[in-house]
Design an enzyme around this catalytic site. Structure first.
Site, PDB file in Angstrom:
ATOM      1  N   HIS A 262       8.403  -6.640  -0.130  1.00 28.27           N
ATOM      2  CA  HIS A 262       7.302  -5.811  -0.621  1.00 28.27           C
ATOM      3  C   HIS A 262       7.525  -5.386  -2.077  1.00 28.27           C
ATOM      4  O   HIS A 262       6.590  -5.319  -2.877  1.00 28.27           O
ATOM      5  CB  HIS A 262       7.113  -4.581   0.283  1.00 28.27           C
ATOM      6  CG  HIS A 262       5.838  -3.854   0.012  1.00 28.27           C
ATOM      7  ND1 HIS A 262       5.801  -2.559  -0.433  1.00 28.27           N
ATOM      8  CD2 HIS A 262       4.547  -4.262   0.072  1.00 28.27           C
ATOM      9  CE1 HIS A 262       4.551  -2.201  -0.607  1.00 28.27           C
ATOM     10  NE2 HIS A 262       3.773  -3.205  -0.304  1.00 28.27           N
TER      11      HIS A 262
ATOM     12  N   ASP B 248      -8.596  -0.974  -3.454  1.00 24.45           N
ATOM     13  CA  ASP B 248      -8.676  -2.399  -3.144  1.00 24.45           C
ATOM     14  C   ASP B 248      -9.973  -2.739  -2.425  1.00 24.45           C
ATOM     15  O   ASP B 248     -10.287  -2.162  -1.384  1.00 24.45           O
ATOM     16  CB  ASP B 248      -7.475  -2.817  -2.290  1.00 24.45           C
ATOM     17  CG  ASP B 248      -6.189  -2.657  -3.085  1.00 24.45           C
ATOM     18  OD1 ASP B 248      -6.060  -3.352  -4.100  1.00 24.45           O
ATOM     19  OD2 ASP B 248      -5.344  -1.832  -2.702  1.00 24.45           O
TER      20      ASP B 248
ATOM     21  N   GLY C  45      -1.695  -1.163   4.263  1.00 27.99           N
ATOM     22  CA  GLY C  45      -0.354  -1.038   3.689  1.00 27.99           C
ATOM     23  C   GLY C  45       0.396  -2.357   3.745  1.00 27.99           C
ATOM     24  O   GLY C  45       0.394  -3.036   4.777  1.00 27.99           O
TER      25      GLY C  45
ATOM     26  N   ASP D  39     -11.867   4.640  -3.260  1.00 27.89           N
ATOM     27  CA  ASP D  39     -10.849   3.736  -2.732  1.00 27.89           C
ATOM     28  C   ASP D  39     -10.561   2.718  -3.851  1.00 27.89           C
ATOM     29  O   ASP D  39     -11.325   2.625  -4.820  1.00 27.89           O
ATOM     30  CB  ASP D  39     -11.411   3.042  -1.481  1.00 27.89           C
ATOM     31  CG  ASP D  39     -10.568   1.874  -1.050  1.00 27.89           C
ATOM     32  OD1 ASP D  39      -9.356   2.072  -0.856  1.00 27.89           O
ATOM     33  OD2 ASP D  39     -11.108   0.754  -0.908  1.00 27.89           O
TER      34      ASP D  39
ATOM     35  N   ASN E 295       0.362  -0.235  -8.234  1.00 29.13           N
ATOM     36  CA  ASN E 295      -0.768  -1.168  -8.160  1.00 29.13           C
ATOM     37  C   ASN E 295      -2.062  -0.505  -8.624  1.00 29.13           C
ATOM     38  O   ASN E 295      -2.846  -1.097  -9.361  1.00 29.13           O
ATOM     39  CB  ASN E 295      -0.952  -1.660  -6.717  1.00 29.13           C
ATOM     40  CG  ASN E 295       0.244  -2.435  -6.212  1.00 29.13           C
ATOM     41  OD1 ASN E 295       1.075  -2.888  -6.997  1.00 29.13           O
ATOM     42  ND2 ASN E 295       0.343  -2.593  -4.911  1.00 29.13           N
TER      43      ASN E 295
ATOM     44  N   ARG F 230       1.716  -4.388   6.951  1.00 24.88           N
ATOM     45  CA  ARG F 230       1.052  -5.682   7.192  1.00 24.88           C
ATOM     46  C   ARG F 230       2.088  -6.765   7.479  1.00 24.88           C
ATOM     47  O   ARG F 230       1.884  -7.619   8.333  1.00 24.88           O
ATOM     48  CB  ARG F 230       0.195  -6.027   5.960  1.00 24.88           C
ATOM     49  CG  ARG F 230      -0.804  -7.130   6.206  1.00 24.88           C
ATOM     50  CD  ARG F 230      -1.812  -7.181   5.062  1.00 24.88           C
ATOM     51  NE  ARG F 230      -2.588  -5.958   4.998  1.00 24.88           N
ATOM     52  CZ  ARG F 230      -3.054  -5.407   3.874  1.00 24.88           C
ATOM     53  NH1 ARG F 230      -2.824  -5.983   2.710  1.00 24.88           N
ATOM     54  NH2 ARG F 230      -3.751  -4.294   3.911  1.00 24.88           N
TER      55      ARG F 230
ATOM     56  N   LYS G 273       3.747  -3.135   3.530  1.00 29.28           N
ATOM     57  CA  LYS G 273       4.927  -3.218   4.405  1.00 29.28           C
ATOM     58  C   LYS G 273       4.484  -3.291   5.869  1.00 29.28           C
ATOM     59  O   LYS G 273       4.991  -4.092   6.648  1.00 29.28           O
ATOM     60  CB  LYS G 273       5.837  -1.993   4.197  1.00 29.28           C
ATOM     61  CG  LYS G 273       6.494  -1.939   2.830  1.00 29.28           C
ATOM     62  CD  LYS G 273       7.567  -0.871   2.773  1.00 29.28           C
ATOM     63  CE  LYS G 273       7.040   0.549   2.839  1.00 29.28           C
ATOM     64  NZ  LYS G 273       6.269   1.001   1.666  1.00 29.28           N
TER      65      LYS G 273
ATOM     66  N   LEU H  42       1.265   3.167  -5.707  1.00 32.81           N
ATOM     67  CA  LEU H  42       0.790   3.817  -6.931  1.00 32.81           C
ATOM     68  C   LEU H  42       0.823   2.848  -8.122  1.00 32.81           C
ATOM     69  O   LEU H  42      -0.125   2.792  -8.899  1.00 32.81           O
ATOM     70  CB  LEU H  42       1.646   5.059  -7.221  1.00 32.81           C
ATOM     71  CG  LEU H  42       1.275   5.839  -8.476  1.00 32.81           C
ATOM     72  CD1 LEU H  42      -0.141   6.413  -8.369  1.00 32.81           C
ATOM     73  CD2 LEU H  42       2.273   6.978  -8.726  1.00 32.81           C
TER      74      LEU H  42
ATOM     75  N   ALA I 142       9.166  -7.167  -4.309  1.00 39.17           N
ATOM     76  CA  ALA I 142       8.859  -8.363  -5.116  1.00 39.17           C
ATOM     77  C   ALA I 142       7.353  -8.580  -5.185  1.00 39.17           C
ATOM     78  O   ALA I 142       6.809  -8.917  -6.246  1.00 39.17           O
ATOM     79  CB  ALA I 142       9.539  -9.583  -4.498  1.00 39.17           C
TER      80      ALA I 142
END
Ligand code: XBP
Length: 270
Positions: free
Chosen positions: A83, A12, A53, A10, A129, A57, A55, A127, A85
């Site tokens: 999202h 984050d 996710g 994973d 990120n 969230r 968006k 991706l 930005a």
């Protein structure tokens, strides 16, 4: 005997502590840039993290907290723009070197590469990120070390759905019993478990009280020479860090974790 062929990470919270000082900060920057009087505090963000996710969230935040909204805007379009930005602010933060890897991540990845254990990524985040984190915190060519980088909207349902892990297994043509997952959340564990994968959890401040009963092992982190890890659930540790020998033991049906493992000396760059 089942052999370990791949590690699936994973991103984050697992590779790096990206949520509180990374994604959260970037969301707030994007809200400000859009002229919205919204602010996600560290505490509120802990609640919002129940939704995977970015968006998704934001949608959840609007539904649950009814914050002030521009009257003349299409909501879905607004969320897409915020999202977009946010991704820009988040990757800028990574490129400024604001985020480093968690203890033991680089060592375990390097060990896997030396021993030809295949590597993959399974993340809910975008991706861009994931790539920016690998390039800035691990090595400029680190994305090429991973055979599959499965990210964001590549599957219809995000974690806790098992889709992203099924996708990785499919792409690598691997059976789940040959892989070990490293995750940090209950959602991630549920997703991995749904695909039949053995999972090690490394907790962080946001996830330490979650239910990890289905994990093979729960650690505070993977550990490194000057920072030994602790087992929080699963097996008591007899060495100061998590390595491939332990990963192999966990996926192997005939080799339970060896309680007599000795503490090994590691090179500093490990
Ligand atoms: C973490 C997430 C992501 C990020 C935000 O994913 O839940 O939603 O917080 O990412 P994982 P985006 O633990 O699977 O790596 O804004 O790019 O969606």
């Amino acid at each position: 005997m089942t052999s370990l062929q791949a590690l699936i990470f994973d991103v984050d919270g697992t590779l790096a502590e990206t949520e509180r000082d990374g994604h959260r900060v970037a969301f707030n920057q994007a809200f400000k840039a859009a002229g919205l009087p919204w602010h996600w505090s560290e505490g509120l963000y802990g609640v919002l993290l129940q939704v995977s996710g970015g968006k998704e969230r934001i949608h959840f935040f609007i539904k649950k907290y009814a914050p002030p909204l521009p009257v003349d805007r299409d909501l879905d379009q607004l969320i897409v723009e915020i999202h977009h930005a946010k991704t820009h602010y988040y990757t800028a933060l990574l490129k400024a070197g604001q985020v480093s890897l968690r203890p033991g991540i680089k060592r375990l990845i390097n060990q896997a590469r030396r021993q030809n254990v295949r590597l993959a990524i399974a993340t809910t985040s975008r991706l861009e990120n994931a790539l920016a984190l690998l390039e800035t915190a691990l090595a400029p060519d680190a994305p090429s070390w991973f055979e599959v980088i499965a990210a964001g909207d590549i599957v219809p349902h995000k974690k806790p759905a098992a889709d992203i892990y099924h996708y990785v297994l499919d792409k690598m043509a691997l059976a789940p019993q040959h892989c070990l997952v490293i995750e940090d959340t209950e959602h991630g564990l549920t997703a991995a478990q749904g695909a039949g994968l053995t999972t090690v959890i490394t907790v962080n401040d946001y996830t330490e009280r979650q239910n990890f009963a289905a994990a093979a092992l729960v650690l505070n982190h993977l550990g490194k020479p000057d920072q030994p890890c602790q087992s929080l659930w699963g097996h008591p540790l007899t060495q100061s860090y998590f390595d491939l020998s332990m990963a192999r033991s966990l996926v192997s049906s005939s080799e339970p974790l060896n309680a007599s493992c000795v503490v090994k000396r590691l090179r500093d760059d490990d």
